[in-house]
Design a protein around this motif. Structure first.
Motif, PDB file in Angstrom:
ATOM      1  N   ASP A 259       0.853  -1.186   0.000  1.00  0.00           N
ATOM      2  CA  ASP A 259       0.000   0.000   0.000  1.00  0.00           C
ATOM      3  C   ASP A 259       0.888   1.235   0.000  1.00  0.00           C
ATOM      4  OD1 ASP A 259      -2.295   1.486  -0.015  1.00  0.00           O
ATOM      5  OD2 ASP A 259      -2.797   1.173   2.090  1.00  0.00           O
ATOM      6  N   ARG A 260       0.362   2.349  -0.555  1.00  0.00           N
ATOM      7  CA  ARG A 260       1.117   3.595  -0.604  1.00  0.00           C
ATOM      8  C   ARG A 260       0.158   4.763  -0.396  1.00  0.00           C
ATOM      9  NH1 ARG A 260       5.987   5.381  -4.671  1.00  0.00           N
ATOM     10  NH2 ARG A 260       6.625   3.274  -4.105  1.00  0.00           N
ATOM     11  N   ILE A 261       0.539   5.685   0.488  1.00  0.00           N
ATOM     12  CA  ILE A 261      -0.244   6.898   0.761  1.00  0.00           C
ATOM     13  C   ILE A 261       0.672   8.093   0.548  1.00  0.00           C
ATOM     14  CG2 ILE A 261      -1.609   8.177   2.455  1.00  0.00           C
ATOM     15  CD1 ILE A 261      -1.955   5.481   3.959  1.00  0.00           C
ATOM     16  N   ASN A 262       0.250   9.032  -0.307  1.00  0.00           N
ATOM     17  CA  ASN A 262       1.058  10.223  -0.612  1.00  0.00           C
ATOM     18  C   ASN A 262       0.149  11.428  -0.451  1.00  0.00           C
ATOM     19  OD1 ASN A 262       2.845  12.125  -1.620  1.00  0.00           O
ATOM     20  ND2 ASN A 262       3.426  10.920  -3.422  1.00  0.00           N
ATOM     21  N   CYS A 263       0.427  12.299   0.522  1.00  0.00           N
ATOM     22  CA  CYS A 263      -0.484  13.419   0.802  1.00  0.00           C
ATOM     23  C   CYS A 263       0.266  14.720   1.044  1.00  0.00           C
ATOM     24  CB  CYS A 263      -1.379  13.094   1.996  1.00  0.00           C
ATOM     25  SG  CYS A 263      -0.513  12.808   3.552  1.00  0.00           S
ATOM     26  N   HIS A 264      -0.312  15.811   0.546  1.00  0.00           N
ATOM     27  CA  HIS A 264       0.213  17.158   0.797  1.00  0.00           C
ATOM     28  C   HIS A 264      -0.225  17.653   2.176  1.00  0.00           C
ATOM     29  CE1 HIS A 264       1.452  17.487  -3.304  1.00  0.00           C
ATOM     30  NE2 HIS A 264       0.286  17.794  -3.814  1.00  0.00           N
ATOM     31  N   HIS A 265       0.558  18.630   2.706  1.00  0.00           N
ATOM     32  CA  HIS A 265       0.044  19.371   3.852  1.00  0.00           C
ATOM     33  C   HIS A 265       0.327  20.874   3.765  1.00  0.00           C
ATOM     34  CE1 HIS A 265       3.889  17.884   6.112  1.00  0.00           C
ATOM     35  NE2 HIS A 265       4.130  19.078   5.630  1.00  0.00           N
ATOM     36  N   ASN A 266       0.841  21.351   2.612  1.00  0.00           N
ATOM     37  CA  ASN A 266       0.949  22.792   2.331  1.00  0.00           C
ATOM     38  C   ASN A 266       0.471  22.994   0.894  1.00  0.00           C
ATOM     39  OD1 ASN A 266       2.102  23.444   4.780  1.00  0.00           O
ATOM     40  ND2 ASN A 266       4.169  23.668   4.009  1.00  0.00           N
ATOM     41  N   TYR A 267      -0.783  23.367   0.705  1.00  0.00           N
ATOM     42  CA  TYR A 267      -1.269  23.450  -0.666  1.00  0.00           C
ATOM     43  C   TYR A 267      -2.627  24.137  -0.735  1.00  0.00           C
ATOM     44  CZ  TYR A 267      -4.445  19.483   0.318  1.00  0.00           C
ATOM     45  OH  TYR A 267      -5.422  18.660   0.824  1.00  0.00           O
ATOM     46  N   LYS A 283      -2.499  25.151   5.237  1.00  0.00           N
ATOM     47  CA  LYS A 283      -1.132  25.565   5.582  1.00  0.00           C
ATOM     48  C   LYS A 283      -0.712  24.764   6.811  1.00  0.00           C
ATOM     49  CE  LYS A 283       1.600  29.595   7.071  1.00  0.00           C
ATOM     50  NZ  LYS A 283       2.492  29.887   5.946  1.00  0.00           N
ATOM     51  N   GLY A 284      -0.149  23.586   6.570  1.00  0.00           N
ATOM     52  CA  GLY A 284       0.178  22.705   7.675  1.00  0.00           C
ATOM     53  C   GLY A 284      -1.046  21.942   8.134  1.00  0.00           C
ATOM     54  N   ALA A 285      -1.726  21.277   7.195  1.00  0.00           N
ATOM     55  CA  ALA A 285      -2.890  20.449   7.512  1.00  0.00           C
ATOM     56  C   ALA A 285      -3.074  19.447   6.384  1.00  0.00           C
ATOM     57  CB  ALA A 285      -4.156  21.302   7.667  1.00  0.00           C
ATOM     58  N   VAL A 286      -3.736  18.331   6.685  1.00  0.00           N
ATOM     59  CA  VAL A 286      -3.966  17.304   5.674  1.00  0.00           C
ATOM     60  C   VAL A 286      -5.450  17.209   5.340  1.00  0.00           C
ATOM     61  CG1 VAL A 286      -1.942  15.943   6.300  1.00  0.00           C
ATOM     62  CG2 VAL A 286      -4.137  15.451   7.405  1.00  0.00           C
ATOM     63  N   HIS A 287      -5.732  16.716   4.147  1.00  0.00           N
ATOM     64  CA  HIS A 287      -7.106  16.496   3.704  1.00  0.00           C
ATOM     65  C   HIS A 287      -7.703  15.338   4.513  1.00  0.00           C
ATOM     66  CE1 HIS A 287      -9.988  15.413   0.148  1.00  0.00           C
ATOM     67  NE2 HIS A 287     -10.580  16.190   1.032  1.00  0.00           N
ATOM     68  N   ALA A 288      -8.857  15.572   5.123  1.00  0.00           N
ATOM     69  CA  ALA A 288      -9.472  14.550   5.983  1.00  0.00           C
ATOM     70  C   ALA A 288     -10.960  14.448   5.735  1.00  0.00           C
ATOM     71  CB  ALA A 288      -9.190  14.859   7.451  1.00  0.00           C
ATOM     72  N   ALA A 289     -11.334  14.488   4.433  1.00  0.00           N
ATOM     73  CA  ALA A 289     -12.730  14.194   4.094  1.00  0.00           C
ATOM     74  C   ALA A 289     -13.035  12.751   4.486  1.00  0.00           C
ATOM     75  CB  ALA A 289     -12.971  14.414   2.604  1.00  0.00           C
ATOM     76  N   GLU A 290     -14.307  12.404   4.584  1.00  0.00           N
ATOM     77  CA  GLU A 290     -14.682  11.067   5.042  1.00  0.00           C
ATOM     78  C   GLU A 290     -14.046   9.992   4.156  1.00  0.00           C
ATOM     79  OE1 GLU A 290     -18.676   8.480   6.221  1.00  0.00           O
ATOM     80  OE2 GLU A 290     -18.864  10.481   5.326  1.00  0.00           O
ATOM     81  N   GLY A 291     -13.324   9.078   4.808  1.00  0.00           N
ATOM     82  CA  GLY A 291     -12.709   7.964   4.098  1.00  0.00           C
ATOM     83  C   GLY A 291     -11.362   8.254   3.473  1.00  0.00           C
ATOM     84  N   VAL A 292     -10.924   9.511   3.462  1.00  0.00           N
ATOM     85  CA  VAL A 292      -9.624   9.860   2.875  1.00  0.00           C
ATOM     86  C   VAL A 292      -8.514   9.546   3.870  1.00  0.00           C
ATOM     87  CG1 VAL A 292      -8.171  11.751   2.043  1.00  0.00           C
ATOM     88  CG2 VAL A 292     -10.573  11.636   1.364  1.00  0.00           C
ATOM     89  N   ARG A 293      -7.513   8.807   3.411  1.00  0.00           N
ATOM     90  CA  ARG A 293      -6.399   8.453   4.300  1.00  0.00           C
ATOM     91  C   ARG A 293      -5.288   9.493   4.218  1.00  0.00           C
ATOM     92  NH1 ARG A 293      -4.334   2.871   2.732  1.00  0.00           N
ATOM     93  NH2 ARG A 293      -4.532   3.831   0.687  1.00  0.00           N
ATOM     94  N   ALA A 294      -4.607   9.681   5.324  1.00  0.00           N
ATOM     95  CA  ALA A 294      -3.515  10.641   5.398  1.00  0.00           C
ATOM     96  C   ALA A 294      -2.493  10.157   6.421  1.00  0.00           C
ATOM     97  CB  ALA A 294      -4.033  12.026   5.768  1.00  0.00           C
TER      98      ALA A 294
END
Length: 393
Positions: A259-267, A283-294
């Protein structure tokens, strides 16, 4: 924890927060195009213009300095099919040196050549095509290709980790490197000049913005989109190199990646919140919509987390991006010694150097507190502890 009101159009998830951070967030929330509110994440701390750990939804405008100079900075993690017992004989010191040899670590270091790994060419070709298609001018960074696959410095890192099942993970944190920095600074300056030209009074020069519908806005979004893709592929390139070295030393092959997870936190990207289309800047946060992994990393020597978003509307579908600093680098060097760092890193293979004193876990907020504050934002899937660490120099 549930959010607390911290001012007009401002919600705060941090149980421990500095007055300077709140003041920055209030200034950001007072900008006329905020909708519906600014969300302060549990790891929030002072930043440039806007606090780090701020989620900023804007109507027909974007604040380049809020996105920041490390455009697309974020995390990538690879879960493997291997357990700790499968790598019991792995020489971690040798693996660390292997990784340090194939991934340039410092901000000023580049790859000497681009044909060392066969998987690099496709990423460069994709970025060349995107730049040509979008009209992105990269003349300010003639060595951007050599930057692909380089870590940088500061709090960027590479780690070998074990989760709560003793499953092996490969983990790293980096962004868009020097090319992203130059793109950011270019457009921050443009935004400041535009606001000065139109006599726009700002509470902070670093809250200067670009208005949608102008050529300057369009140019920024094109450049920003390219830099965010560069950051994503830069992490992928480093992970491919890390995995290449790992399987060589472990006596296996890349099929161990499960498995691979690649996520931004400045965008920044377009999203819909409270019934309106906004530009959502994390700005220093991850996407956390329902079911989205981070991925939410701790600091050097502490735990990290693989999470799944709960889709909190008040949290703007976001979650914290890490532990967040308690002390500046200068203050950390005054408070702690190399021996303090050695004590915190017992049992972890790392490069024993005084240059990393300012990255000691004590210089950061408690990741345990951050995750407790984020319990309404994400569900924890895996808890990771590192057994090998490579820091950017």
């Amino acid at each position: 924890m549930p959010p607390t009101g911290a001012g007009t159009r401002l919600l705060n998830w941090a149980s421990a927060i500095e007055d300077a951070t709140l003041e920055q967030a209030r200034r950001t929330a007072a900008m006329p195009f905020i909708h519906p509110h600014v969300a302060l994440m549990p790891d929030a701390h002072p930043g440039m213009g806007s606090a780090v750990g701020t989620v900023i939804p804007t109507l027909r405008a974007v604040i380049p300095a809020a996105v920041g100079v490390d455009i697309g900075c974020g995390m990538i993690g690879v879960e493997t099919t291997l357990s700790h017992s499968d790598i019991a004989d792995l020489d971690l010191a040798q693996l660390r040196q292997d990784v340090e040899r194939v991934i340039p670590l410092s901000p000023g270091n580049y790859n000497g050549h681009l044909d060392r790994f066969e998987f690099t060419a496709a990423k460069i070709a994709e970025l060349e095509e995107l730049a040509a298609k979008s009209g992105v001018d990269l003349s300010h960074s003639p060595k951007w290709r050599q930057q692909l696959g380089s870590l940088g410095g500061g709090n960027h890192f590479i780690e070998l980790c074990l989760d709560e099942r003793d499953r092996v993970w490969l983990f790293l944190h980096s962004g868009s490197r020097g090319v992203g920095n130059k793109i950011a600074k270019k457009h921050i300056a443009v935004a400041q000049k535009m606001c000065e030209k139109w006599w726009i009074q700002l509470p902070d020069r670093d809250l200067a913005y670009l208005a949608q519908g102008t050529p300057e806005f369009d140019r920024y979004i094109a450049d920003l989109t390219w830099a965010q893709r560069f950051a994503y592929l830069n992490r992928a390139e480093m992970m491919d190199r890390f995995l290449h070295q790992f399987v060589h030393r472990a006596g296996t092959d890349t099929s161990v990646e499960s498995d691979r997870i690649n996520c931004h936190h400045n965008y920044t990207r377009p999203e819909k919140h409270a019934g309106k289309d906004v530009w959502l800047t994390r700005k220093g946060a991850v996407h956390a919509a329902e079911g989205v992994r981070a991925i939410i990393p701790g600091s050097m020597g502490t735990r990290s987390y693989v999470v799944e978003g709960k889709g909190s509307a008040s949290g703007l579908h976001s979650a914290p991006h890490g532990a967040g600093r308690r002390f500046s680098r200068a203050e950390a060097r005054k408070r702690y010694t190399q021996d303090d760092l050695r004590e915190r890193m017992v049992g972890i293979e790392y490069r024993d150097s005084a240059e990393f004193i300012d990255e000691i876990p004590d210089a950061y907020k408690s990741i345990d507190v951050v995750m407790e504050d984020a319990r309404d934002l994400v569900t924890v899937l895996h808890e990771l502890r590192q057994i090998m660490n490579v820091k950017g120099t």
